[in-house]
Design an enzyme around this catalytic site. Structure first.
Site, short mmCIF file in Angstrom:
data_model
loop_
_atom_site.label_atom_id
_atom_site.label_comp_id
_atom_site.label_asym_id
_atom_site.label_seq_id
_atom_site.Cartn_x
_atom_site.Cartn_y
_atom_site.Cartn_z
CB THR A 197 -18.48 -36.16 -23.29
OG1 THR A 197 -18.82 -36.45 -24.33
CG2 THR A 197 -16.74 -36.25 -23.27
CG LEU A 243 -17.92 -32.41 -17.08
CD1 LEU A 243 -19.13 -30.58 -16.91
CD2 LEU A 243 -17.30 -32.29 -15.69
CG HIS A 244 -18.94 -31.96 -23.34
ND1 HIS A 244 -20.08 -33.52 -24.26
CD2 HIS A 244 -20.47 -31.39 -23.48
CE1 HIS A 244 -21.07 -33.12 -24.14
NE2 HIS A 244 -21.25 -32.00 -24.32
CG ASP A 245 -14.42 -28.80 -23.53
OD1 ASP A 245 -14.85 -29.96 -24.26
OD2 ASP A 245 -15.04 -27.51 -22.75
CB THR A 247 -13.22 -36.56 -21.42
OG1 THR A 247 -12.77 -35.38 -22.83
CG2 THR A 247 -14.65 -36.63 -21.07
#
Ligand code: BDR
Ligand code: CA
Length: 314
Positions: A197, A243-245, A247
């Site tokens: 991320t 931007l994490h989620d 993914t």
């Protein structure tokens, strides 16, 4: 025409969780969201529940059911992240309070009932927050949980270190006991960690492309991202924040964007110094069996092309 893949999204919105949900809704030809289960994480449960419903309504998907789960971690005191996401978890634009109701069924019971009802190996669990709901379901019905096709989580970090402590990533740190149960469960696991991320920066150019979509949902997303990235820009000194989620959803849609390897991952649950650390045997220096597909790299431009294409379909 292929059948859309059935998913349950377990989440603690969070602006980046909102982006993940929006990516799933924009991909309805590929993904069928059977339900959204919420957990305490970035902010307390009352806010994550409100926020999930807000995102559904923004995307015109008030038909999707939202189920409330755990009020806090299995054993440890609750830790939240208002310093990143703001008081409500979705600070940024001012939006109307959601009017769609919460489904009265408990999130954990919904997860178990869904896995029991659907054919084995067909439902994918997508987790975007602490793993408390999944761990509770595992405690209640371990055999039923093994009917999941796989569990794809945003969590952990190894080469990048941690983001809430030097050693731990937030989702794992908040409920390490839950993460430990999940890791040992036997459910096929995919991990999208900070190593991936942190390669996905919401640069000005990328955020502008989202704004250029021109829909209300896209402009609200721009405001969410601009609020969310301010903390990370200061922390990392980068153009935009990670931007994490999304993914997790992007991995389901285009796994070829990601690369990693199958290896053993264990969770630290004892030492306060490294609590919640994901100890990844990347170099296979132990003979502990592989239990996780651990992702390490991503095609960042391909990821943002996908995100923007799917946001535009809403
Ligand atoms: C994770 O923690 C939360 O703050 C984000 O929503 C994401 O799920 C990143 O460490
Ligand atoms: Ca999250």
């Amino acid at each position: 025409m292929h059948e859309p893949r059935k998913i349950i999204i377990d989440t603690d919105p969070g602006q980046d969780d909102a982006a993940a949900i929006m990516l799933a809704f924009g991909s309805s030809e590929d993904l069928e969201v059977l339900g959204i289960t919420v957990v305490a994480g970035n902010v307390p449960l009352s806010y994550t529940s409100r926020n999930a419903r807000m995102v559904c309504e923004l995307c015109g998907r008030s038909d999707v059911q939202v189920y409330e789960g755990a009020l806090g971690p299995l054993e440890r005191p609750q830790v939240t992240a208002e310093h990143v996401h703001g008081k409500t978890g979705l600070d940024g634009p001012v939006l109307p309070e959601p009017t769609m109701p919460v489904n009265p069924q408990h999130a954990v019971d919904f997860i178990i009932a869904t896995l029991r009802r659907e054919p084995a190996g067909t439902v994918t669990l997508c987790t975007l927050g602490p793993l408390t709901n999944i761990a509770l379901a595992l405690q209640k019905a371990p055999d039923v949980m093994l009917r999941a096709r796989e569990l794809v989580m945003m969590g952990g970090g190894f080469f990048e270190g941690g983001n809430i402590t030097p050693a731990a990533e937030f989702n794992i740190y908040v409920d390490p006991q839950a993460a430990d149960l999940v890791i040992r469960s036997g459910i096929p696991l995919v991990m999208l960690p900070l190593d991936v991320t942190h390669q996905l920066l919401t640069t000005k150019a990328r955020v502008q492309r989202i704004g250029a979509i021109g829909t209300r949902a896209a402009s609200v997303m721009v405001e969410w991202l601009e609020f969310f990235e301010r903390f990370d820009i200061e922390k990392y000194g980068s153009d935009g924040g990670p931007l994490h989620d999304p993914t997790v959803i992007a991995y389901l849609l285009k796994p070829e964007l990601f690369s990693g390897r199958d290896c053993n991952v264990e969770i630290e649950t004892v030492s306060e110094l490294t609590m919640g650390m994901t100890v990844v045997d990347w170099w296979r220096v132990t003979n502990r069996p592989a239990n996780v597909r651990f992702m390490r790299d991503v095609d960042a431009d391909g990821f943002f092309d996908l995100l923007i294409d799917r946001f535009a379909r809403l």
